[in-house]
Motif scaffolding. Structure first.
Motif, PDB file in Angstrom:
ATOM      1  N   PRO A   1      26.940 -23.256 -25.098  1.00 61.76           N
ATOM      2  CA  PRO A   1      27.245 -24.073 -26.275  1.00 61.76           C
ATOM      3  C   PRO A   1      28.614 -24.752 -26.207  1.00 61.76           C
ATOM      4  CG  PRO A   1      27.658 -21.776 -26.776  1.00 61.76           C
ATOM      5  CD  PRO A   1      27.054 -21.816 -25.383  1.00 61.76           C
ATOM      6  N   LEU A   2      29.413 -24.449 -25.197  1.00 65.28           N
ATOM      7  CA  LEU A   2      30.767 -24.979 -25.115  1.00 65.28           C
ATOM      8  C   LEU A   2      30.781 -26.449 -24.713  1.00 65.28           C
ATOM      9  CD1 LEU A   2      32.508 -22.015 -23.259  1.00 65.28           C
ATOM     10  CD2 LEU A   2      32.487 -22.489 -25.725  1.00 65.28           C
ATOM     11  N   ALA A   3      31.782 -27.142 -25.211  1.00 71.11           N
ATOM     12  CA  ALA A   3      32.011 -28.537 -24.843  1.00 71.11           C
ATOM     13  C   ALA A   3      33.342 -28.626 -24.101  1.00 71.11           C
ATOM     14  CB  ALA A   3      32.050 -29.413 -26.091  1.00 71.11           C
ATOM     15  N   GLU A   4      33.524 -29.703 -23.361  1.00 69.84           N
ATOM     16  CA  GLU A   4      34.758 -29.901 -22.609  1.00 69.84           C
ATOM     17  C   GLU A   4      35.979 -29.704 -23.506  1.00 69.84           C
ATOM     18  OE1 GLU A   4      36.850 -33.284 -19.770  1.00 69.84           O
ATOM     19  OE2 GLU A   4      34.805 -33.581 -20.465  1.00 69.84           O
ATOM     20  N   ASN A   5      36.954 -28.969 -22.978  1.00 69.85           N
ATOM     21  CA  ASN A   5      38.230 -28.670 -23.639  1.00 69.85           C
ATOM     22  C   ASN A   5      38.159 -27.599 -24.724  1.00 69.85           C
ATOM     23  OD1 ASN A   5      39.692 -30.489 -21.995  1.00 69.85           O
ATOM     24  ND2 ASN A   5      39.015 -32.166 -23.300  1.00 69.85           N
ATOM     25  N   ASP A   6      36.975 -27.059 -25.026  1.00 66.69           N
ATOM     26  CA  ASP A   6      36.923 -25.917 -25.941  1.00 66.69           C
ATOM     27  C   ASP A   6      37.715 -24.773 -25.326  1.00 66.69           C
ATOM     28  OD1 ASP A   6      35.313 -27.159 -27.807  1.00 66.69           O
ATOM     29  OD2 ASP A   6      33.481 -26.082 -27.260  1.00 66.69           O
ATOM     30  N   GLN A   7      38.340 -23.972 -26.171  1.00 65.67           N
ATOM     31  CA  GLN A   7      39.079 -22.816 -25.686  1.00 65.67           C
ATOM     32  C   GLN A   7      38.402 -21.549 -26.189  1.00 65.67           C
ATOM     33  OE1 GLN A   7      43.392 -21.738 -26.718  1.00 65.67           O
ATOM     34  NE2 GLN A   7      43.523 -22.724 -24.706  1.00 65.67           N
ATOM     35  N   VAL A   8      38.309 -20.545 -25.310  1.00 65.28           N
ATOM     36  CA  VAL A   8      37.680 -19.269 -25.644  1.00 65.28           C
ATOM     37  C   VAL A   8      38.569 -18.130 -25.166  1.00 65.28           C
ATOM     38  CG1 VAL A   8      35.331 -20.202 -25.483  1.00 65.28           C
ATOM     39  CG2 VAL A   8      36.371 -19.145 -23.478  1.00 65.28           C
ATOM     40  N   GLU A   9      38.290 -16.959 -25.683  1.00 65.40           N
ATOM     41  CA  GLU A   9      38.925 -15.736 -25.209  1.00 65.40           C
ATOM     42  C   GLU A   9      37.848 -14.963 -24.459  1.00 65.40           C
ATOM     43  OE1 GLU A   9      42.421 -13.254 -25.106  1.00 65.40           O
ATOM     44  OE2 GLU A   9      42.104 -15.321 -25.713  1.00 65.40           O
ATOM     45  N   VAL A  10      37.972 -14.897 -23.143  1.00 64.01           N
ATOM     46  CA  VAL A  10      36.984 -14.194 -22.324  1.00 64.01           C
ATOM     47  C   VAL A  10      37.253 -12.699 -22.467  1.00 64.01           C
ATOM     48  CG1 VAL A  10      36.024 -13.882 -20.020  1.00 64.01           C
ATOM     49  CG2 VAL A  10      36.852 -16.143 -20.740  1.00 64.01           C
ATOM     50  N   ILE A  11      36.236 -11.957 -22.931  1.00 63.39           N
ATOM     51  CA  ILE A  11      36.431 -10.539 -23.238  1.00 63.39           C
ATOM     52  C   ILE A  11      35.815  -9.606 -22.197  1.00 63.39           C
ATOM     53  CG2 ILE A  11      36.770 -10.891 -25.696  1.00 63.39           C
ATOM     54  CD1 ILE A  11      33.821 -10.186 -26.124  1.00 63.39           C
ATOM     55  N   GLY A  12      34.983 -10.133 -21.322  1.00 58.37           N
ATOM     56  CA  GLY A  12      34.406  -9.289 -20.284  1.00 58.37           C
ATOM     57  C   GLY A  12      33.282  -9.972 -19.546  1.00 58.37           C
ATOM     58  N   MET A  13      32.782  -9.259 -18.575  1.00 60.65           N
ATOM     59  CA  MET A  13      31.630  -9.739 -17.809  1.00 60.65           C
ATOM     60  C   MET A  13      30.372  -9.559 -18.655  1.00 60.65           C
ATOM     61  SD  MET A  13      32.974 -10.613 -14.865  1.00 60.65           S
ATOM     62  CE  MET A  13      31.570 -10.751 -13.755  1.00 60.65           C
ATOM     63  N   ALA A  14      29.412 -10.446 -18.483  1.00 59.14           N
ATOM     64  CA  ALA A  14      28.095 -10.242 -19.076  1.00 59.14           C
ATOM     65  C   ALA A  14      27.440  -9.077 -18.331  1.00 59.14           C
ATOM     66  CB  ALA A  14      27.259 -11.511 -18.941  1.00 59.14           C
ATOM     67  N   PRO A  15      26.416  -8.460 -18.905  1.00 59.06           N
ATOM     68  CA  PRO A  15      25.740  -7.366 -18.198  1.00 59.06           C
ATOM     69  C   PRO A  15      25.237  -7.802 -16.813  1.00 59.06           C
ATOM     70  CG  PRO A  15      25.001  -7.498 -20.476  1.00 59.06           C
ATOM     71  CD  PRO A  15      25.842  -8.717 -20.223  1.00 59.06           C
ATOM     72  N   GLU A  16      25.215  -6.852 -15.898  1.00 61.23           N
ATOM     73  CA  GLU A  16      24.786  -7.131 -14.510  1.00 61.23           C
ATOM     74  C   GLU A  16      23.475  -7.887 -14.441  1.00 61.23           C
ATOM     75  OE1 GLU A  16      24.477  -3.646 -12.052  1.00 61.23           O
ATOM     76  OE2 GLU A  16      26.436  -2.924 -12.702  1.00 61.23           O
ATOM     77  N   ASN A  17      22.500  -7.463 -15.234  1.00 56.86           N
ATOM     78  CA  ASN A  17      21.163  -8.062 -15.143  1.00 56.86           C
ATOM     79  C   ASN A  17      21.141  -9.532 -15.548  1.00 56.86           C
ATOM     80  OD1 ASN A  17      21.504  -7.543 -17.886  1.00 56.86           O
ATOM     81  ND2 ASN A  17      19.377  -6.943 -18.209  1.00 56.86           N
ATOM     82  N   LYS A  18      22.193 -10.022 -16.215  1.00 56.73           N
ATOM     83  CA  LYS A  18      22.280 -11.438 -16.561  1.00 56.73           C
ATOM     84  C   LYS A  18      22.988 -12.240 -15.470  1.00 56.73           C
ATOM     85  CE  LYS A  18      22.045 -11.064 -21.528  1.00 56.73           C
ATOM     86  NZ  LYS A  18      22.603 -11.515 -22.801  1.00 56.73           N
ATOM     87  N   CYS A  19      23.495 -11.553 -14.456  1.00 54.73           N
ATOM     88  CA  CYS A  19      24.308 -12.209 -13.417  1.00 54.73           C
ATOM     89  C   CYS A  19      23.630 -12.178 -12.047  1.00 54.73           C
ATOM     90  CB  CYS A  19      25.687 -11.554 -13.356  1.00 54.73           C
ATOM     91  SG  CYS A  19      26.636 -11.740 -14.876  1.00 54.73           S
ATOM     92  N   LEU A  20      22.327 -12.177 -12.019  1.00 53.13           N
ATOM     93  CA  LEU A  20      21.620 -12.128 -10.744  1.00 53.13           C
ATOM     94  C   LEU A  20      21.413 -13.512 -10.124  1.00 53.13           C
ATOM     95  CD1 LEU A  20      18.996  -9.360 -11.569  1.00 53.13           C
ATOM     96  CD2 LEU A  20      21.113  -9.147 -10.243  1.00 53.13           C
ATOM     97  N   ARG A  21      21.632 -14.577 -10.889  1.00 53.65           N
ATOM     98  CA  ARG A  21      21.498 -15.947 -10.382  1.00 53.65           C
ATOM     99  C   ARG A  21      22.814 -16.706 -10.403  1.00 53.65           C
ATOM    100  NH1 ARG A  21      17.426 -16.066  -7.299  1.00 53.65           N
ATOM    101  NH2 ARG A  21      15.482 -15.485  -8.248  1.00 53.65           N
ATOM    102  N   GLU A  22      23.680 -16.356 -11.348  1.00 53.13           N
ATOM    103  CA  GLU A  22      25.024 -16.905 -11.430  1.00 53.13           C
ATOM    104  C   GLU A  22      25.842 -15.958 -12.292  1.00 53.13           C
ATOM    105  OE1 GLU A  22      25.622 -20.443 -14.233  1.00 53.13           O
ATOM    106  OE2 GLU A  22      23.499 -20.551 -13.745  1.00 53.13           O
ATOM    107  N   ILE A  23      27.145 -16.141 -12.269  1.00 49.84           N
ATOM    108  CA  ILE A  23      28.015 -15.225 -13.001  1.00 49.84           C
ATOM    109  C   ILE A  23      28.260 -15.744 -14.412  1.00 49.84           C
ATOM    110  CG2 ILE A  23      30.325 -14.191 -13.090  1.00 49.84           C
ATOM    111  CD1 ILE A  23      28.565 -13.049 -10.862  1.00 49.84           C
ATOM    112  N   PHE A  24      28.014 -14.869 -15.386  1.00 54.76           N
ATOM    113  CA  PHE A  24      28.268 -15.155 -16.787  1.00 54.76           C
ATOM    114  C   PHE A  24      29.322 -14.194 -17.316  1.00 54.76           C
ATOM    115  CE2 PHE A  24      24.000 -16.829 -16.217  1.00 54.76           C
ATOM    116  CZ  PHE A  24      24.045 -18.022 -16.924  1.00 54.76           C
ATOM    117  N   VAL A  25      30.069 -14.657 -18.299  1.00 53.51           N
ATOM    118  CA  VAL A  25      31.036 -13.821 -18.997  1.00 53.51           C
ATOM    119  C   VAL A  25      30.742 -13.883 -20.487  1.00 53.51           C
ATOM    120  CG1 VAL A  25      32.877 -14.007 -17.273  1.00 53.51           C
ATOM    121  CG2 VAL A  25      32.713 -15.720 -19.103  1.00 53.51           C
TER     122      VAL A  25
END
Length: 122
Positions: free
Chosen positions: A56-80
């Motif tokens: 849902p993010l748009a260019e220049n949005d700022q977020v606070e990354v709090i952790g890695m997404a669960p392993e099972n969501k990162c089998l095709r690419e890395i999500f946080v």
């Protein structure tokens, strides 16, 4: 997106430090997952580099990354997981640039952006 130029030194380090024991797609995904999970220091502030259909993010949005997404969501690419506008979202790490992160975290983020920018996958 233009494919990044080959960086022999980075390629060698990725092969020997991140993917040394990875023999298939799942092992490569988990190699990246644990490298990033163990190197990034959470939470950290990040800016969105560009919009992405999986986020849902748009260019220049700022977020606070709090952790890695669960392993099972990162089998095709890395999500946080990140705090954005008062809610927790899942976003592709390739969409984010760290703000004022330490040297090791910056290298890890650069490594991941390089990997994606070269068109590599798991």
């Amino acid at each position: 997106m233009k494919r990044l130029e080959l960086d022999e030194r980075r390629e060698k380090r990725i092969d020997t430090e991140i993917l040394a024991d990875a023999f298939d797609e799942q092992e490569r995904a988990m190699g990246w997952y644990y490298y990033l999970a163990n190197t990034l220091v959470f939470p950290f502030t990040a800016n969105c580099l560009h919009s992405w259909h999986k986020s849902p993010l748009a260019e220049n949005d700022q977020v606070e990354v709090i952790g890695m997404a669960p392993e099972n969501k990162c089998l095709r690419e890395i999500f946080v997981e990140a705090d954005w506008n008062g809610k927790t979202i899942t976003a592709p790490l390739a969409q984010l640039r760290g703000v004022d992160v330490d040297e090791a975290a910056q290298q890890a983020l650069d490594d991941w952006h390089y990997w994606v920018g070269r068109g590599y996958g798991f």
